[in-house]
Every structure is written in structure tokens, then in C-alpha cells.
Scaffold this motif. Sequence first.
Motif, PDB file in Angstrom:
ATOM      1  N   PRO A 114      14.944   8.917  -4.416  1.00 59.52           N
ATOM      2  CA  PRO A 114      13.535   8.750  -4.046  1.00 59.52           C
ATOM      3  C   PRO A 114      13.151   7.284  -4.070  1.00 59.52           C
ATOM      4  CG  PRO A 114      13.713   9.464  -6.323  1.00 59.52           C
ATOM      5  CD  PRO A 114      15.107   9.528  -5.750  1.00 59.52           C
ATOM      6  N   THR A 115      12.101   6.938  -3.337  1.00 55.91           N
ATOM      7  CA  THR A 115      11.620   5.561  -3.348  1.00 55.91           C
ATOM      8  C   THR A 115      10.970   5.253  -4.691  1.00 55.91           C
ATOM      9  OG1 THR A 115       9.461   6.192  -2.450  1.00 55.91           O
ATOM     10  CG2 THR A 115      11.189   5.593  -0.858  1.00 55.91           C
ATOM     11  N   ALA A 116      11.047   3.990  -5.089  1.00 56.42           N
ATOM     12  CA  ALA A 116      10.417   3.567  -6.339  1.00 56.42           C
ATOM     13  C   ALA A 116       8.915   3.793  -6.291  1.00 56.42           C
ATOM     14  CB  ALA A 116      10.737   2.100  -6.606  1.00 56.42           C
ATOM     15  N   GLY A 117       8.324   3.594  -5.115  1.00 53.06           N
ATOM     16  CA  GLY A 117       6.880   3.774  -4.983  1.00 53.06           C
ATOM     17  C   GLY A 117       6.450   5.202  -5.209  1.00 53.06           C
TER      18      GLY A 117
ATOM     19  N   GLU B  33       5.131   7.876   1.208  1.00 52.77           N
ATOM     20  CA  GLU B  33       3.932   8.707   1.261  1.00 52.77           C
ATOM     21  C   GLU B  33       4.276  10.188   1.370  1.00 52.77           C
ATOM     22  OE1 GLU B  33       0.492   6.400   3.588  1.00 52.77           O
ATOM     23  OE2 GLU B  33       2.459   6.148   4.527  1.00 52.77           O
ATOM     24  N   VAL B  34       5.256  10.523   2.198  1.00 52.88           N
ATOM     25  CA  VAL B  34       5.626  11.928   2.350  1.00 52.88           C
ATOM     26  C   VAL B  34       6.312  12.443   1.082  1.00 52.88           C
ATOM     27  CG1 VAL B  34       6.964  13.591   3.700  1.00 52.88           C
ATOM     28  CG2 VAL B  34       5.749  11.736   4.853  1.00 52.88           C
ATOM     29  N   GLU B  35       7.159  11.620   0.483  1.00 51.52           N
ATOM     30  CA  GLU B  35       7.746  11.990  -0.814  1.00 51.52           C
ATOM     31  C   GLU B  35       6.653  12.264  -1.832  1.00 51.52           C
ATOM     32  OE1 GLU B  35      11.913   9.390  -0.960  1.00 51.52           O
ATOM     33  OE2 GLU B  35      10.072   8.608  -1.832  1.00 51.52           O
ATOM     34  N   THR B  36       5.670  11.373  -1.904  1.00 53.64           N
ATOM     35  CA  THR B  36       4.584  11.527  -2.870  1.00 53.64           C
ATOM     36  C   THR B  36       3.840  12.834  -2.649  1.00 53.64           C
ATOM     37  OG1 THR B  36       4.287   9.125  -3.080  1.00 53.64           O
ATOM     38  CG2 THR B  36       2.450  10.522  -3.758  1.00 53.64           C
ATOM     39  N   ALA B  37       3.450  13.103  -1.401  1.00 51.45           N
ATOM     40  CA  ALA B  37       2.720  14.334  -1.096  1.00 51.45           C
ATOM     41  C   ALA B  37       3.528  15.564  -1.485  1.00 51.45           C
ATOM     42  CB  ALA B  37       2.377  14.382   0.395  1.00 51.45           C
ATOM     43  N   THR B  38       4.821  15.534  -1.193  1.00 55.01           N
ATOM     44  CA  THR B  38       5.683  16.676  -1.492  1.00 55.01           C
ATOM     45  C   THR B  38       5.838  16.878  -2.990  1.00 55.01           C
ATOM     46  OG1 THR B  38       6.902  16.255   0.570  1.00 55.01           O
ATOM     47  CG2 THR B  38       7.930  17.712  -1.040  1.00 55.01           C
TER      48      THR B  38
END
Length: 264
Positions: free
Chosen positions: A69-72, A179-184
Motif C-alpha cells: 500500500p502507499t504510505a499516504g 485515494e482509492v486505497e484509502t476509500a477501500t
Amino acid sequence: MKKIALFALYSFGLMLSCSKDADISSPGSNSNLKAGNLLSTGASARDILSNDTYDKLLIEIDYVTGFAPTAGAIANFEEFLLARTHKETIEFNYTALSSPNEETLTLDEVVDLESENRDEYNDGSTLAIHIYFADAPSDSDVEGENLVTLGAVYRNTSMIIYERTIKELTENSSISTEEVETATILHEFGHLFGLVNLSTESVNDHEDPEADNHCNADQCLMRAELEFGASLLKQMEKNTSKGLASVPDFDSDCLLDLQKYGGR
């Protein structure tokens, strides 16, 4: 195995999928030591949200090499946990894994991967969560119709993120992978919080009658269809064009439910 299709995203033919209450046998002879992590989805809502039994969260992130996953997104995830739970100590442990070399993954195969690779289970005052970032899509995807699954939960402390699918989705979009990772991740974790009516009982009736265990309020993180509308990317782009956060938050009824079970 029950699966619920979330966020019917018609224009781009996308969907997130949540899986709950998987009837899966306990892995291995040490299952008695792992029993607290082999419960139904939502069963640990109070344990996650409050400090009554556990005052530390240990998030084990297993990822196929090249699909971390991204650090953000993880920073956003940590901020979300600090804002919605009473936990002040949150630790992330990362492990890079070799690919299982599967073209697609069934949920049973996901459970097997967790059994083979998960290291962290509840211990003392530490509650452990396992998240697997996969290099293969879900077997429930319908390639001809471009229907794809981004994430799923099963059991009370287990989640899969279909990272390859997310990367492919955002490849040519103004909406980032982060952003999509975060939403998921946040939506799926909402189910581990017990939302909506997952091993918990809501304060008010706000479950979508057409989508079990999802909120009926517009602009809610736990909304099954309306928040992401005809397309996840299109809706997120619309939000950002209005100066809004691309990822929604919980609505007032979901917040009441979190507070009922010890959250903020």
C-alpha cells in the motif's frame, strides 16, 4: 460464504465487495490461541473501538512484493483509527511475501493465505488486525463487464485489498492510487467496527433495505451505492472538483453506532 456487492459503479463497471460471517474452520492446532481472531465480522467492534480490553492495535500488513500500500493511504488509515477509536498506540508491521501465482483468488484461497502467512494474533492488551494486499483479482470479477472488486472483510480482524485491481483502476485517472486505497480500507474497516448491524445493533434504523449492512444516508462512507454513484472515479472526481474530500466520512447515524460500542 456470503458476499455482498458494494458500490455498484455502472459507468466504469466497478464494485467494491464486502464479505461477512465466513463459515471457515479454525486453522491449525494452535486455534485455541487464535480463537479471538476467528470470530464473525463485527464481533470485535467494542474491542477495536474502546480501551476496555485492548489498548493497542497491531496492524499486520502482508503484501505481495510490488503491491504494498502507499504510505499516504496508511497515514490516512492511522489518522482515521486515532479519530474514531480510543486507541492511542497503533503499530504497523509489514511483511513482503512472494506471489501465490494465482490468476484470481477465491475467498477460501484468501483465508488459506492468511492462515499460512499471518503472524500476529491478539496478545495481552494488544488486538491484532491482518490485511493482505494481493497481486491477483477476486474470482468474483466479471471481466467482460469490467466488474471488479477492490476489497473484502471476513471474520472479525481480517481483510483483503485487491491491490493489483486498484493500481489498474487508477492507472489513467486523476484520482490517485492512494485515494482509492484509502476509500477501500476505511470502508472495509467500518465493517470491522460493526457497521451496519454486523454483530451489532444500530441506535437508529439506517440500514439500506436494498444493501444489507450498509448505510442509507447520502454521502456516508458506509453507503453501498449512492456515495460512489455510477462510478467510483467519477464521484471522487466530482467531489474534488467541488473542493470536497474525495473520500467520504461516516454520517451522523454511523457515528452514533460507533459511540454506542465505545468509539468516538
